[in-house]
Every structure is written in C-alpha cells, then in structure tokens.
Design an enzyme around this catalytic site. Structure first.
Site, PDB file in Angstrom:
ATOM      1  N   GLU A   1      -0.588  -9.346  -1.103  1.00  5.04           N
ATOM      2  CA  GLU A   1      -2.022  -9.617  -0.920  1.00  5.04           C
ATOM      3  C   GLU A   1      -2.752  -9.590  -2.259  1.00  5.04           C
ATOM      4  OE1 GLU A   1      -2.262  -6.632   2.256  1.00  5.04           O
ATOM      5  OE2 GLU A   1      -3.228  -8.162   3.462  1.00  5.04           O
TER       6      GLU A   1
ATOM      7  N   GLY B   1       0.559  -5.178   0.756  1.00  4.20           N
ATOM      8  CA  GLY B   1      -0.602  -5.203  -0.140  1.00  4.20           C
ATOM      9  C   GLY B   1      -0.257  -5.785  -1.494  1.00  4.20           C
TER      10      GLY B   1
ATOM     11  N   ALA C   1       0.871  -1.178   0.000  1.00  4.05           N
ATOM     12  CA  ALA C   1       0.000   0.000   0.000  1.00  4.05           C
ATOM     13  C   ALA C   1       0.904   1.223   0.000  1.00  4.05           C
ATOM     14  CB  ALA C   1      -0.876  -0.020   1.241  1.00  4.05           C
TER      15      ALA C   1
ATOM     16  N   GLU D   1       3.982  -5.595   7.219  1.00  5.02           N
ATOM     17  CA  GLU D   1       3.144  -4.620   7.913  1.00  5.02           C
ATOM     18  C   GLU D   1       3.449  -4.518   9.399  1.00  5.02           C
ATOM     19  OE1 GLU D   1       2.200  -6.776   5.664  1.00  5.02           O
ATOM     20  OE2 GLU D   1       0.712  -5.927   4.316  1.00  5.02           O
TER      21      GLU D   1
END
Ligand code: T1G
Length: 696
Positions: free
Chosen positions: A105, A102, A63, A125
């Site tokens: 992910e 992310g 992210a 994270e």
C-alpha cells in the site's frame, strides 16, 4: 534502537531508507519516521524527487501485526500514504523481497514503482481476518483493474514481479543487487524527462458489471464459508467503483475496523504467530542442528514416497530403501508419479523433474547405501516387529551421528529407540498423509533423544517447509490422541440421538472441511477398526463403546474404497447409507438408550468440549509444550478452521467456564468420557485462559 527511517538528500533526490528488522514492518516509529521525512521534503525546494526503499532482506512486509489489538497511534497508515501520494515531486518505490499488505500500500501511494526480478507482492490481510486498510482496496483496482484486484485481495496470494509488471502494479523490473541505486537511477531518469507525480487516486477505475461482485460474493460464500473478511474485501473494492476516492477510503476504513474487532481476526493473528512461536522450544534454544544433505527413507509406500518427494522438492538427496527389486521398482514409480503431479501443477519443470530423478533420487534394496545418510526416516508397516528389524539394521549400517527417525503414528518411540545402541539419535518424525502436501510434522521426542537431534528435526522441518510441533511420547502423540477423544464425542452424540449425517453437517457448518464420518470413509473404516481392536484389551470397562462402525466393517463396508461406509459412493456422489441408521437403532435398543433430538449446536459443543478437554490433558502432561502447540497441530493436520484459531483459541473465545459447564452437563450421560481435565478446572478457578499459558 536507532532511527528506523533514515532520510538523506543526494543529487536533489530525497532517499528514504527503512531499517526495521526483520521485515521492515510499519511499526509506529517507522510511520513517524516516514511522516517526518515527507514533512521535511515538503519544506525543501531543493528536492526534485524522492526514493523509498527497505534495507536488508526486504521492502516493507506490512503493518506491524504485533500492534494489532492495541490502541492505534498516529500517524495512521492511510493518512501517511495519502501524504506520500500528495508529495509535490515524483516518489519512487524501489522494491525487493516481499512488499506485502501495508508495504504494498505504501508502494501504491508512491508515484512510480521499480522492482528486482525476485520481488514479490501481495495484500495478504484477508489471511489475517482483515482487509487492506490503507488504500489497497482503492488503489489496486485503479492500477490493475477491478477483477485482478478482487482476486488478489480476496485470495491474499503473493504475486511475482513479472505478473505485477504485466498487471500494471509496478512500472519496471531491474536486475540489480543495489536497491538504493536502482531507485536513484529511476528517479534521475524521471527528473531528466520532466516526469510529474502520478497519483493513483487520480485514476478513474475501469467500470465492471455488477455481476463481477455478485459472482465474487457467491464464490467466497462457498470457498470461505463463514468467514467475514473476504466478504468485506468485496464490499471495499465495490466502493472503489461506486464512491469518490476519499469516500471509498472511508468505506474501506469502516469495513477494516469492523474486522479488526472480530474474533476471526484475533484467531487468524493467533494462528500466524503460533506457527512461528511453536518452533521456539526451550530444549533446542541455541543448540546447533546436525548437518542435513542426504536423507534415507525406509519404505516406498504412500508415506515413504511422500516423504521422499517432500525432501526432493527442497533439494535434498534421497535414498529410498525397499525390501526387494520389485518393491524398489514400485517405490520408484510412486515417487515419479507424485513428482509428475508437481510438474502438472506447474510447481516443477520437467527439466527439474528429470534432474531430480537422475541425480538426487535413488531407490535400492541395499541398506548399505544408507551409510552416508544424515537422517533416515523409517516409514514401514506399523508393527513393532517390523520396526525392530529395520532399526536393528540401521543401527548396524548408519554412520555415527546419523539421526534415526520413525514415522510411526502411535507406537512407542522409546521402545523403538531401545532397539538400537544409539537411543540418543532416535526420534519420531510423524508426517501426515499426503506427506508432500500436509504441512504438519509432529516431532516426537523420546526420553533419551539428544537435544541436537531434536534441533535437527526442527531444522529438517523448516527445510521441508513444514510446521513442526514438539510432541512427547504417548499413544497418538498430540493430534491422534485428541482425535480419538473427539471422535468418541461424535459417537456419543449419535448414540444419544443424532445421526452420523447430522454430526457431519453440524461440523461442516462449524467450519471443518469434512465431517468425521465422511473423513473415516475417506481414510478407510478398516483403519479405525484395527485401532479399536488393538486397543480393546486395554479398554476401560467404564467406556461407552459405540459399535455401529464395527457393524459396517463386519459387513465389509470400509468406506470409499469399498463403495460403501457411512455413505454410499457411486457416480452420483455420496449419499447417506441407510443401513447405518438400522445398526444405530439396534445398538441404542441393546444399550437401553432412548434417542432424543440433538440440536446442531449441542453436537458442536460435544465435539469441541471433548477436543478441548483432552487437549488440556495433553498440555498438562507435557505431551504438548503449550496450548498453542495443540492449536498449530489441529490447524495444520486435522482441518480445524483457521479462522477459529484452533481448539484452545476457540475455548478462550467462548470462555473456559462454558467449556467446563458443557463437560459437566455431558458427564450426566457418560461420566467416563466426560471427566473434566484438572488443568481446565484450575484455569477456570483462577480466571485464566489458555493464552495465559502460551505466554507463561
Ligand atoms: N508484523 C510483525 N512481525 C512480523 C510481520 C509483521 N507484519 N511479518 C513477520 N513478522 C515477524 C515474524 O513473526 C517473525 O518473528 C519474523 O518477523 C520473521 O517472519 C494496513 C493492516 C514477510 C513473508 O501479513 O508473510 O499490513 O518469530 O518467520 O518465513 O493493510 O513473515 O522471528 O520473532 O514469517 O522469511 C500484512 C506477514 C500485515 C505479512 C517473511 N503483512 N509476514 O517470511 O519469516 S497487515 C503480512 C509474512 C497489514 C495494512 C494491514 C512473512 C514474510 P520471530 P517469518 P519468513
């Protein structure tokens, strides 16, 4: 800015290219682009498969951390990934570089995953004070098993392609330079074989004993003491087993949001960006560093050998100089021993070790062998006379343009530069022991140091994988100068009524790896004693000087190396040394101090207020460029808890008003140590924070 997500249809395959330099972070525009691409794919009936890949250096690295703290904008990443997974045709993720957070992910939301051998994966994270908030805690356990997922998510470590393949995180490894083609050929194969979408959320996770989670919690309570994110990671993965997928995802989201609002997340993100911003030094902006391929090191003791190994491990040629054949042989043994440690830890192969010792490393007693060195780092005894002798020789031997650096931890680099005919080439490179392990490097810029020499220092730091901080010249530069102040605050708490053991315990509970008195025992009490004796002639008579450590040294107790210091060291580990209490009681009596109980929070407040106050002076004097430079120094060289972001971040978190009030409170006891720094007073008066200065 051009569209960061490009969709093209080739041979019935939808190819989605992400182009959002430098790391293809999942910014809002990237998420919008991906959402639109999969909406388009859903509308078409001529698409039989889809491929997602990253252009330039990497797949998606996560992210966009810069968006944290701002109001989230749709499409939210978990929803987007669910949309990718729901795609009616097989979706291939073609992976290279680092698929992190992310990014991984997104890949887990795809149906098939293929990677090049150098690709790396991870869910880091937790190192940012959060947790994989877009399905990672739900999909990774389903794909790779709960225990693999728990370890990967709570450690945040990077995983290589082979390990990812073995764990089932990816399906294939293909050694190619054309990532797009790699994805396309896999997609064609899937179409030809009639493969269907393979949704990770459909997999029922392998059950495990509840003990697995209890053990994880207990281990993290010790290893990551005080930290919120690791414990929430465990809860999120637990939900992958105990809840249906959609509820597990909702549980993950709730745990993620809880962390997003925490001071720890703000502190860890601050640390992440500060360690990148710290290398942005105006005076070297656009300045070309000098070429670096051969390093000279003077002195083969602990520091010199560590510096040599640090350079050797990054492929540099190293010539180490010692004073005579016997010292040369000792230095060779020191270097070989440290390198063998890397072999034992699997960080270096034996072949590489042999090649380094044969081809990259030489030790000699002849300064003439330094004639071709690009940078020479002096790491000899901390005495100006010895430095003068070394730098006079270097000045005569080294080629024009060679950078002459001193590893001194407090001596005046201007004085050292003045010993040469080339002060513009002289700089301080203050490594921290052990030099091949500690990431911090203070780059001490003297008055006449040329900008390209400073730039060379930063370039060398990057090459050595160090975190470099620019420091001005003063006694102790940034870290040791601040250290001397907060150590005095610790001594003040002891004189006021605490024991050294209570001080250590309070600071360990605050998050320091070790308390200051245990650290002194480890380093050797004689080192601090020598410094105090060196500074005695210049000590201000108003200073409240704590003597109890001197009493220990006078008795020959130097800490671990003599088996006794503040603590007694035997095979039972370390226990408080009761003699210390007697020395302190005598000193209080002699000073007329009536001891009182000092609560743990007050010990922390004293320690932090002294650290922040002196740091404010260091910033105000320009010894450190910004408050973030102090944070990076304390985080990477002094064991400051990363999840508190550094002393200046901590000060902003608790409020500068509180810090100033603490200083004024303690000044009633000792108005010499506790004099509020003008910068601190000004920021409080203006209602500003240290963060405001970072971005000024
Ligand atoms: N967001 C924004 N900027 C980033 C970034 C990111 N994720 N990663 C790097 N940058 C910037 C960095 O600040 C620097 O900027 C430049 O890119 C090069 O970085 C929902 C919420 C990828 C291994 O934690 O580990 O996904 O200084 O110098 O040494 O679950 O960057 O040039 O202006 O570090 O080659 C999870 C963090 C996010 C990965 C490359 N992802 N990045 O290392 O380059 S949270 C991460 C890294 C998340 C989801 C959650 C490294 C790297 P500038 P660099 P590098």
């Amino acid at each position: 800015m051009s569209d960061p997500v490009l969709l093209e249809i080739t041979d019935d395959i939808a190819v989605i290219a992400i182009a959002n330099p430098p790391v293809n972070a999942l910014s809002h525009s990237v998420r919008q682009g991906l959402d639109a691409a999969f909406a388009e794919i859903a509308r078409r009936d001529d698409v039989k498969a889809a491929v997602i890949y990253g252009t330039d250096r990497t797949f998606i690295a996560g992210a966009d951390i810069r968006e944290f703290g701002k109001p989230p904008q749709e499409p939210f990443l978990p929803d987007l990934i669910n949309r990718i997974e729901a795609c009616a045709v097989p979706v291939v993720a073609a992976l290279h570089g680092t698929a992190l957070g992310g990014g991984l992910e997104v890949a887990l939301g795809a149906h098939y995953r293929i990677a090049v051998p150098s690709a790396r994966f991870g869910l880091p994270e937790v190192t940012l004070g959060i947790l994989p908030g877009a399905g990672g805690t739900q999909r990774l356990p389903r794909l790779a098993g709960v225990e693999f997922a728990l370890e990967a998510i709570t450690s945040g470590r990077q995983i290589g392609a082979e390990e990812a393949l073995a764990a089932g995180v990816i399906d294939r490894i293909s050694d190619t330079a054309d990532i797009r083609e790699m994805g396309l050929s896999y997609a064609r194969e899937l179409i030809a074989s009639g493969a269907q979408p393979r949704r990770t959320s459909d997999i029922a996770p392998e059950p495990v004993s509840p003990d697995v989670f209890e053990q994880a919690r207990a281990k993290l309570a010790k290893k990551a003491r005080g930290q919120l994110a690791p414990q929430n990671c465990v809860k999120a993965v637990e939900g992958a087993l105990s809840l249906p997928f959609a509820e597990g995802l909702a549980n993950e989201r709730a745990l993620f949001q809880e962390l997003m609002e925490s001071d720890q997340r703000a502190a860890l993100i601050h640390a992440f960006f500060a360690e990148r911003q710290v290398a942005k030094v105006p005076e070297i902006n656009g300045v070309e560093p000098r070429a670096i391929s051969r390093i000279g090191v003077i002195g083969g003791g602990t520091m010199g050998a560590g510096i040599a190994v640090s350079a050797l491990l990054t492929g540099l040629q190293v010539t180490l100089i010692e004073r005579d054949a016997e010292a040369v042989s000792r230095a060779e043994t020191n270097v070989a021993k440290i390198l063998q440690g890397s072999v034992k830890r699997g960080k270096l192969t034996q072949e590489k070790f042999d090649a380094i010792m044969r081809e990259a490393f030489e030790a000699s007693a002849e300064y003439a062998t330094l004639a071709t060195a690009d940078v020479v780092i002096e790491a000899v005894f901390e005495s100006m006379e010895v430095k003068k002798e070394v730098f006079t020789k270097l000045d005569a031997i080294c080629k024009p343009g060679a950078v002459l650096a001193s590893n001194t931890s407090y001596l005046d680099v201007n004085e050292i530069a003045a010993m040469t005919t080339r002060p513009q080439d002289v700089i301080g490179l203050h490594f921290f022991s052990p030099a091949h392990v500690m990431r911090l490097l203070e780059i001490v810029v003297a008055d006449e140091t040329a900008p390209d020499v400073t730039a060379t220092g930063f370039a060398l730091a990057k090459r050595l994988k160090k975190v470099a901080v620019r420091a001005g010249v003063c006694d102790g530069f940034i870290g040791n100068r601040i250290l001397s102040h907060y150590r005095k605050a610790g001594d003040g708490a002891v004189l006021a009524g605490a024991s050294p053991f209570e001080v250590d315990r309070a600071l360990v509970n605050f998050g320091l790896a070790m308390g200051p008195y245990a650290v002194s025992d480890l380093a050797g009490l004689d080192i601090g004693w020598a410094t105090r004796k060196r500074l005695a002639p210049t000590r201000d008579p108003r200073e409240v000087y704590a003597e109890f450590a001197d009493r220990l040294c006078e008795a020959g107790h130097f800490g671990r190396k003599t088996g006794k210091g503040f603590y007694v060291y035997d095979d039972g580990g370390q226990t408080p040394n009761a003699e210390v209490i007697d020395h302190i009681a005598e000193e209080r009596a002699a000073k007329g101090i009536a001891a009182r109980e000092i609560p743990e929070q007050e010990i922390v407040d004293r320690y932090m207020a002294a650290m922040i106050n002196e740091a404010a002076r260091v910033v105000e004097e320009g010894i450190a460029l910004r408050p973030l430079d102090v944070d990076v120094t304390l985080l990477n060289g002094y064991g400051f808890p990363r999840w508190r972001g550094g002393p200046m971040q901590y000060a902003d978190t608790v409020g500068l008003e509180k810090v100033l009030a603490d200083i004024e409170r303690f000044a009633q006891e000792d108005d010499f140590l506790w004099q509020p720094a003008p910068l601190l007073k000004r920021l409080v008066a203006e209602g500003k924070t240290f963060a405001d200065l970072n971005n000024a």
